[in-house]
Design a protein around this motif. Sequence first.
Motif, PDB file in Angstrom:
ATOM      1  N   SER A 125       0.814  -1.218   0.000  1.00 22.63           N
ATOM      2  CA  SER A 125       0.000   0.000   0.000  1.00 22.63           C
ATOM      3  C   SER A 125       0.845   1.265   0.000  1.00 22.63           C
ATOM      4  CB  SER A 125      -0.949   0.005   1.202  1.00 22.63           C
ATOM      5  OG  SER A 125      -1.954  -0.975   1.028  1.00 22.63           O
ATOM      6  N   VAL A 126       2.134   1.124   0.341  1.00 23.44           N
ATOM      7  CA  VAL A 126       3.028   2.283   0.304  1.00 23.44           C
ATOM      8  C   VAL A 126       3.111   2.845  -1.114  1.00 23.44           C
ATOM      9  CG1 VAL A 126       5.430   3.015   0.617  1.00 23.44           C
ATOM     10  CG2 VAL A 126       4.343   1.519   2.302  1.00 23.44           C
ATOM     11  N   GLY A 127       2.940   1.994  -2.113  1.00 28.29           N
ATOM     12  CA  GLY A 127       2.974   2.440  -3.497  1.00 28.29           C
ATOM     13  C   GLY A 127       1.613   2.770  -4.070  1.00 28.29           C
ATOM     14  N   TYR A 128       0.587   2.786  -3.228  1.00 27.00           N
ATOM     15  CA  TYR A 128      -0.775   3.058  -3.685  1.00 27.00           C
ATOM     16  C   TYR A 128      -1.106   4.523  -3.379  1.00 27.00           C
ATOM     17  CZ  TYR A 128      -5.704   1.987  -4.669  1.00 27.00           C
ATOM     18  OH  TYR A 128      -6.970   1.932  -5.213  1.00 27.00           O
ATOM     19  N   LYS A 129      -1.324   5.314  -4.408  1.00 24.40           N
ATOM     20  CA  LYS A 129      -1.425   6.765  -4.252  1.00 24.40           C
ATOM     21  C   LYS A 129      -2.538   7.190  -3.300  1.00 24.40           C
ATOM     22  CE  LYS A 129       0.642   8.095  -8.677  1.00 24.40           C
ATOM     23  NZ  LYS A 129       0.442   8.810  -9.963  1.00 24.40           N
ATOM     24  N   ARG A 130      -3.689   6.531  -3.362  1.00 19.77           N
ATOM     25  CA  ARG A 130      -4.802   6.963  -2.510  1.00 19.77           C
ATOM     26  C   ARG A 130      -4.490   6.734  -1.033  1.00 19.77           C
ATOM     27  NH1 ARG A 130     -10.164   6.507  -0.646  1.00 19.77           N
ATOM     28  NH2 ARG A 130     -10.361   4.233  -0.629  1.00 19.77           N
ATOM     29  N   TRP A 131      -3.819   5.618  -0.740  1.00 17.68           N
ATOM     30  CA  TRP A 131      -3.488   5.324   0.658  1.00 17.68           C
ATOM     31  C   TRP A 131      -2.487   6.347   1.204  1.00 17.68           C
ATOM     32  CZ3 TRP A 131       0.667   4.199   3.738  1.00 17.68           C
ATOM     33  CH2 TRP A 131       0.386   3.605   4.978  1.00 17.68           C
ATOM     34  N   THR A 132      -1.421   6.601   0.463  1.00 11.92           N
ATOM     35  CA  THR A 132      -0.412   7.551   0.939  1.00 11.92           C
ATOM     36  C   THR A 132      -0.973   8.967   0.994  1.00 11.92           C
ATOM     37  OG1 THR A 132       0.447   7.697  -1.332  1.00 11.92           O
ATOM     38  CG2 THR A 132       1.570   6.199   0.183  1.00 11.92           C
ATOM     39  N   ALA A 133      -1.868   9.305   0.066  1.00 14.73           N
ATOM     40  CA  ALA A 133      -2.484  10.640   0.084  1.00 14.73           C
ATOM     41  C   ALA A 133      -3.344  10.824   1.330  1.00 14.73           C
ATOM     42  CB  ALA A 133      -3.324  10.844  -1.172  1.00 14.73           C
ATOM     43  N   LEU A 134      -4.098   9.776   1.709  1.00 13.53           N
ATOM     44  CA  LEU A 134      -4.911   9.826   2.929  1.00 13.53           C
ATOM     45  C   LEU A 134      -4.040  10.107   4.149  1.00 13.53           C
ATOM     46  CD1 LEU A 134      -7.425   6.826   2.568  1.00 13.53           C
ATOM     47  CD2 LEU A 134      -8.036   9.218   2.964  1.00 13.53           C
ATOM     48  N   LEU A 135      -2.934   9.385   4.247  1.00 17.46           N
ATOM     49  CA  LEU A 135      -2.061   9.528   5.401  1.00 17.46           C
ATOM     50  C   LEU A 135      -1.401  10.901   5.438  1.00 17.46           C
ATOM     51  CD1 LEU A 135      -0.713   8.338   7.871  1.00 17.46           C
ATOM     52  CD2 LEU A 135       0.986   7.267   6.371  1.00 17.46           C
TER      53      LEU A 135
END
Length: 282
Positions: A125-135
């Motif tokens: 998930s570190v490479g998943y844009k939506r997840w990192t954007a949320l954080l």
Amino acid sequence: MSFMKDPKRSKFDVEPGLASPLDVAAGTAERETLAMVAEALKLRRTRLAFQPAVYAADPSIIGFYEGFIRLLDSRDRVIPAREFMGVTERQELGREIDCAALQMGLMTLQRNPGVRVAVNMSARSVGYKRWTALLRQALKQAPELGACLILEINEASAMQVPDVLLPFMAEMREAGIVFSLDDFGAAGTSLGLLRDFQFEIAKIDGMFIRHIDSNAENQPVVRSAIAIARELGMFLVAEAVETDAEANWLRDAGVGCLQGYLFGAPTVTPDFAAFRKGRTKV
């Protein structure tokens, strides 16, 4: 010239290349489960169930809560995680599950200042844009959340993408986030990578904890995990603790925190006020 006759085939034989009825049924069930998971995410039929991890030296004091994601079907029944977690690990659906868990975990921290919560994630998930954007957006709006958030990463997942995970961990530590290594000892561990990751917390997999007080085969494994954790500066947590005998053995062996049904089942309605019990106000 004579030829050998083919042995008579049974009427139950399956033509080569054709799936067996059991395989077809399993595949159908899997697709139906994934469809339910996708629908639950789309309609936000998601919850976090929180389980406390208590200090071994004083179980009345809670160290943190782990948030387990719960996905509900159309009848509000929990879809068993074991039926979809393994399948979704390499799919975008798995990343969306992580997004839902992170979002609910961050909302919990916003509503309960000072409480510490661990949220499960896949290293992918570190490479998943939506997840990192949320954080990153949450930390930008409320920087204080970082010191209360623990990101829990499965050992097998962490070992697969170290090049992506290592710089991410370094960045997030600047925001105060702590990292926990889940299922410690259950997968093939690279001690070199474990040293490089510098996880602050390691959680011994529950498969080694059950009956640890009397299981002579698992006791050396747990003692070895404790020794490695100490050498690498990791605070050790034991999962799936269910009896006083297990808890006493683990405490005497040097485990820092205990988590399991002995101290509380996962619940979607936790009493977060209990987190402050026994703590000195700063």
